[in-house]
Design a protein around this motif. Sequence first.
Motif, short mmCIF file in Angstrom:
data_model
loop_
_atom_site.label_atom_id
_atom_site.label_comp_id
_atom_site.label_asym_id
_atom_site.label_seq_id
_atom_site.Cartn_x
_atom_site.Cartn_y
_atom_site.Cartn_z
N ARG A 107 11.71 4.85 0.12
CA ARG A 107 11.60 4.66 1.57
C ARG A 107 10.60 3.56 1.89
O ARG A 107 10.83 2.73 2.78
CB ARG A 107 11.17 5.97 2.25
CG ARG A 107 12.31 6.95 2.45
CD ARG A 107 12.09 7.88 3.62
NE ARG A 107 10.76 8.43 3.71
CZ ARG A 107 10.48 9.72 3.80
NH1 ARG A 107 11.45 10.61 3.78
NH2 ARG A 107 9.25 10.15 3.91
N GLU A 108 9.48 3.55 1.17
CA GLU A 108 8.48 2.50 1.38
C GLU A 108 9.02 1.14 0.96
O GLU A 108 8.71 0.11 1.58
CB GLU A 108 7.21 2.82 0.60
CG GLU A 108 6.44 4.04 1.10
CD GLU A 108 5.82 3.83 2.47
OE1 GLU A 108 5.70 2.65 2.90
OE2 GLU A 108 5.44 4.82 3.12
N HIS A 130 9.92 8.94 -1.48
CA HIS A 130 8.93 8.22 -0.66
C HIS A 130 8.77 6.78 -1.15
O HIS A 130 8.65 5.85 -0.35
CB HIS A 130 7.58 8.94 -0.72
CG HIS A 130 7.57 10.24 0.02
ND1 HIS A 130 6.54 11.16 -0.11
CD2 HIS A 130 8.46 10.79 0.89
CE1 HIS A 130 6.80 12.20 0.66
NE2 HIS A 130 7.95 12.01 1.26
N GLU A 137 15.97 1.05 8.07
CA GLU A 137 15.26 2.30 7.79
C GLU A 137 16.04 3.50 8.31
O GLU A 137 16.09 4.54 7.64
CB GLU A 137 13.87 2.27 8.42
CG GLU A 137 12.91 1.30 7.73
CD GLU A 137 11.48 1.48 8.22
OE1 GLU A 137 10.99 2.62 8.24
OE2 GLU A 137 10.86 0.46 8.58
N GLY A 194 0.84 4.08 -2.85
CA GLY A 194 0.54 5.46 -2.50
C GLY A 194 1.61 6.42 -3.02
O GLY A 194 1.28 7.52 -3.50
N ALA A 195 2.89 6.01 -2.97
CA ALA A 195 3.97 6.86 -3.49
C ALA A 195 3.89 6.99 -5.00
O ALA A 195 4.18 8.05 -5.56
CB ALA A 195 5.32 6.29 -3.07
N ASP A 236 0.82 -1.22 0.00
CA ASP A 236 0.00 0.00 0.00
C ASP A 236 0.85 1.27 0.00
O ASP A 236 0.53 2.25 -0.67
CB ASP A 236 -0.94 0.01 1.21
CG ASP A 236 -2.06 -1.01 1.08
OD1 ASP A 236 -2.22 -1.56 -0.02
OD2 ASP A 236 -2.75 -1.25 2.09
N GLY A 237 1.94 1.25 0.76
CA GLY A 237 2.82 2.42 0.82
C GLY A 237 3.47 2.70 -0.52
O GLY A 237 3.56 3.86 -0.95
#
Length: 231
Positions: A146-147, A143, A158, A120-121, A116-117
């Motif tokens: 990062r996800e 982003h 991270e 979303g990015a 999902d992340g």
Amino acid sequence: MTEQLRDLSDDRALLGRTSTAERVSDILRSRIAEGYFPPGTRLSEDSIGGALGVSRNTLREAFRLLTHERLLVHELNRGVFVRVLTVEDVEDIYRTRRLVECAVVRGLGEPPYGLDGLAGAVDEGRRAAREGDWKGVGTANIHFHRELVALAASERTEELMRSVFAELRLAFHVVDEPQRLHEPYIARNVAILEALQVGDQGKAEGLLAGYLDDSLERVVEVYRRRVGEDG
């Protein structure tokens, strides 16, 4: 045990100062990443300390933390500056990204993955592109990565990559050709996402490796010209 507890209580005063310095470093890290303080900017203790309402000691500790992260550099008798990366720094950042990000994809295990992340990015990048906000596309791209790193579910990984991505933004601010730099990777992010959605780790890793190699070549080409280095 009583003696150890007494010594530990002596450290209580450090807690507030340290947590405040970390909060200040978080604020400055974000501002640096956003380009509010561009590479080469001298950071004034009086001005920044006054704006944030923190003591000089707290601010100096925050500067020290960010210097350790390679975002700032202290120059003797001149002060603290936002770091200007060398071409070799940029190459090392991408070397680290390739090692870590490809290993994350390789180690995902059996699908399905929590994507999902990433999705979303991708949507964030497409939306910014439609609005002609190419720096926003660059932010969405970071982003996305990062996800991707977050899929490893490793706080240490991270934390490591948070610093690496912040350094990467320093290079992006110098390059200052955001559309040329970021636009090609919108579709490539989609391709990586789609490979992971069908559980094809091998394809996703191959796409990612090629992506990072091409991005490095593009960034270094422009960066070398902008900073006037010959390699």
